[in-house]
Motif scaffolding. Structure first.
Motif, PDB file in Angstrom:
ATOM      1  N   GLY A  31       0.816  -1.210   0.000  1.00  9.82           N
ATOM      2  CA  GLY A  31       0.000   0.000   0.000  1.00  9.82           C
ATOM      3  C   GLY A  31       0.847   1.256   0.000  1.00  9.82           C
ATOM      4  O   GLY A  31       2.047   1.235  -0.293  1.00  9.82           O
ATOM      5  N   ARG A  32       0.212   2.340   0.376  1.00 12.50           N
ATOM      6  CA  ARG A  32       0.896   3.633   0.428  1.00 12.50           C
ATOM      7  C   ARG A  32       1.922   3.666   1.555  1.00 12.50           C
ATOM      8  O   ARG A  32       1.841   2.894   2.500  1.00 12.50           O
ATOM      9  N   THR A  33       2.846   4.611   1.469  1.00 16.69           N
ATOM     10  CA  THR A  33       3.836   4.781   2.531  1.00 16.69           C
ATOM     11  C   THR A  33       3.149   5.319   3.781  1.00 16.69           C
ATOM     12  O   THR A  33       2.028   5.844   3.714  1.00 16.69           O
ATOM     13  N   MET A  34       3.820   5.210   4.906  1.00 14.83           N
ATOM     14  CA  MET A  34       3.290   5.754   6.158  1.00 14.83           C
ATOM     15  C   MET A  34       3.002   7.240   5.999  1.00 14.83           C
ATOM     16  O   MET A  34       1.966   7.732   6.420  1.00 14.83           O
ATOM     17  N   LYS A  35       3.961   7.950   5.428  1.00 14.52           N
ATOM     18  CA  LYS A  35       3.817   9.400   5.276  1.00 14.52           C
ATOM     19  C   LYS A  35       2.591   9.735   4.424  1.00 14.52           C
ATOM     20  O   LYS A  35       1.789  10.594   4.785  1.00 14.52           O
ATOM     21  N   GLU A  36       2.417   9.040   3.296  1.00 13.09           N
ATOM     22  CA  GLU A  36       1.261   9.267   2.429  1.00 13.09           C
ATOM     23  C   GLU A  36      -0.043   8.926   3.146  1.00 13.09           C
ATOM     24  O   GLU A  36      -1.043   9.625   2.993  1.00 13.09           O
ATOM     25  N   SER A  37      -0.026   7.868   3.917  1.00 14.74           N
ATOM     26  CA  SER A  37      -1.235   7.394   4.593  1.00 14.74           C
ATOM     27  C   SER A  37      -1.690   8.293   5.734  1.00 14.74           C
ATOM     28  O   SER A  37      -2.871   8.329   6.060  1.00 14.74           O
ATOM     29  N   HIS A  38      -0.758   9.004   6.362  1.00 12.61           N
ATOM     30  CA  HIS A  38      -1.087   9.737   7.578  1.00 12.61           C
ATOM     31  C   HIS A  38      -1.017  11.253   7.448  1.00 12.61           C
ATOM     32  O   HIS A  38      -1.434  11.965   8.367  1.00 12.61           O
ATOM     33  N   ALA A  39      -0.526  11.767   6.346  1.00 12.95           N
ATOM     34  CA  ALA A  39      -0.345  13.219   6.195  1.00 12.95           C
ATOM     35  C   ALA A  39      -1.640  13.986   6.445  1.00 12.95           C
ATOM     36  O   ALA A  39      -1.639  15.021   7.122  1.00 12.95           O
ATOM     37  N   HIS A  40      -2.752  13.496   5.921  1.00 14.35           N
ATOM     38  CA  HIS A  40      -4.031  14.205   6.049  1.00 14.35           C
ATOM     39  C   HIS A  40      -4.566  14.221   7.478  1.00 14.35           C
ATOM     40  O   HIS A  40      -5.452  15.012   7.803  1.00 14.35           O
ATOM     41  N   LEU A  41      -4.022  13.389   8.344  1.00 14.49           N
ATOM     42  CA  LEU A  41      -4.496  13.334   9.729  1.00 14.49           C
ATOM     43  C   LEU A  41      -3.905  14.452  10.591  1.00 14.49           C
ATOM     44  O   LEU A  41      -4.426  14.753  11.661  1.00 14.49           O
ATOM     45  N   ASN A  42      -2.797  15.035  10.126  1.00 14.28           N
ATOM     46  CA  ASN A  42      -2.144  16.126  10.868  1.00 14.28           C
ATOM     47  C   ASN A  42      -1.934  15.772  12.335  1.00 14.28           C
ATOM     48  O   ASN A  42      -2.319  16.512  13.238  1.00 14.28           O
ATOM     49  N   ILE A  43      -1.340  14.622  12.573  1.00 14.73           N
ATOM     50  CA  ILE A  43      -1.094  14.142  13.939  1.00 14.73           C
ATOM     51  C   ILE A  43      -0.028  15.016  14.590  1.00 14.73           C
ATOM     52  O   ILE A  43       1.073  15.175  14.070  1.00 14.73           O
ATOM     53  N   THR A  44      -0.360  15.577  15.733  1.00 14.37           N
ATOM     54  CA  THR A  44       0.574  16.447  16.444  1.00 14.37           C
ATOM     55  C   THR A  44       1.468  15.610  17.360  1.00 14.37           C
ATOM     56  O   THR A  44       1.118  14.475  17.716  1.00 14.37           O
ATOM     57  N   PRO A  45       2.596  16.180  17.791  1.00 13.89           N
ATOM     58  CA  PRO A  45       3.439  15.453  18.745  1.00 13.89           C
ATOM     59  C   PRO A  45       2.674  15.075  20.023  1.00 13.89           C
ATOM     60  O   PRO A  45       2.859  13.984  20.561  1.00 13.89           O
ATOM     61  N   ARG A  46       1.808  15.963  20.477  1.00 19.06           N
ATOM     62  CA  ARG A  46       1.023  15.658  21.685  1.00 19.06           C
ATOM     63  C   ARG A  46       0.087  14.473  21.449  1.00 19.06           C
ATOM     64  O   ARG A  46      -0.049  13.593  22.306  1.00 19.06           O
ATOM     65  N   GLU A  47      -0.581  14.438  20.297  1.00 19.66           N
ATOM     66  CA  GLU A  47      -1.464  13.313  19.973  1.00 19.66           C
ATOM     67  C   GLU A  47      -0.667  12.019  19.854  1.00 19.66           C
ATOM     68  O   GLU A  47      -1.112  10.959  20.299  1.00 19.66           O
ATOM     69  N   TRP A  48       0.514  12.097  19.249  1.00 18.42           N
ATOM     70  CA  TRP A  48       1.372  10.918  19.122  1.00 18.42           C
ATOM     71  C   TRP A  48       1.734  10.380  20.501  1.00 18.42           C
ATOM     72  O   TRP A  48       1.621   9.180  20.763  1.00 18.42           O
ATOM     73  N   ASP A  49       2.171  11.279  21.385  1.00 22.87           N
ATOM     74  CA  ASP A  49       2.561  10.850  22.734  1.00 22.87           C
ATOM     75  C   ASP A  49       1.390  10.196  23.458  1.00 22.87           C
ATOM     76  O   ASP A  49       1.574   9.207  24.169  1.00 22.87           O
ATOM     77  N   ARG A  50       0.197  10.735  23.269  1.00 23.07           N
ATOM     78  CA  ARG A  50      -0.985  10.146  23.912  1.00 23.07           C
ATOM     79  C   ARG A  50      -1.264   8.760  23.358  1.00 23.07           C
ATOM     80  O   ARG A  50      -1.591   7.834  24.105  1.00 23.07           O
TER      81      ARG A  50
END
Length: 88
Positions: A31-50
């Motif tokens: 499938g698509r790369t991680m970057k391509e798959s998640h770019a539209h989600l705009n995951i912030t560092p805070r959301e990632w840590d959570r």
């Protein structure tokens, strides 16, 4: 350990094959790369840590041994740069 429940709004149909591939499974992910798959989600560092905190809680709840827990956390961490937006 149980598999994630269907219906997670942020889980794409490609998520399980991708994870299987990342943990050296027998499935091939094409499938698509991680970057391509998640770019539209705009995951912030805070959301990632959570997300990582929740993931650790789930692994602990299922009593995954420390070695396997760390292996999975290392895999997840290796994807952070492709999943988290800069400066979030």
């Amino acid at each position: 350990m149980t598999t994630p429940r269907a219906g997670n709004p942020k889980e794409s149909p490609e998520a399980r094959p991708r994870m299987a591939f990342m943990v050296a499974g027998t499935r091939q992910y094409q499938g698509r790369t991680m970057k391509e798959s998640h770019a539209h989600l705009n995951i912030t560092p805070r959301e990632w840590d959570r997300m990582v905190t929740i993931f650790k809680e789930i692994l602990a709840k299922h009593k995954l041994p420390a070695t396997e827990t760390q292996e999975l956390l290392d895999i997840v961490e290796s994807t952070k740069a492709d999943n988290v937006v800069s400066g979030g």
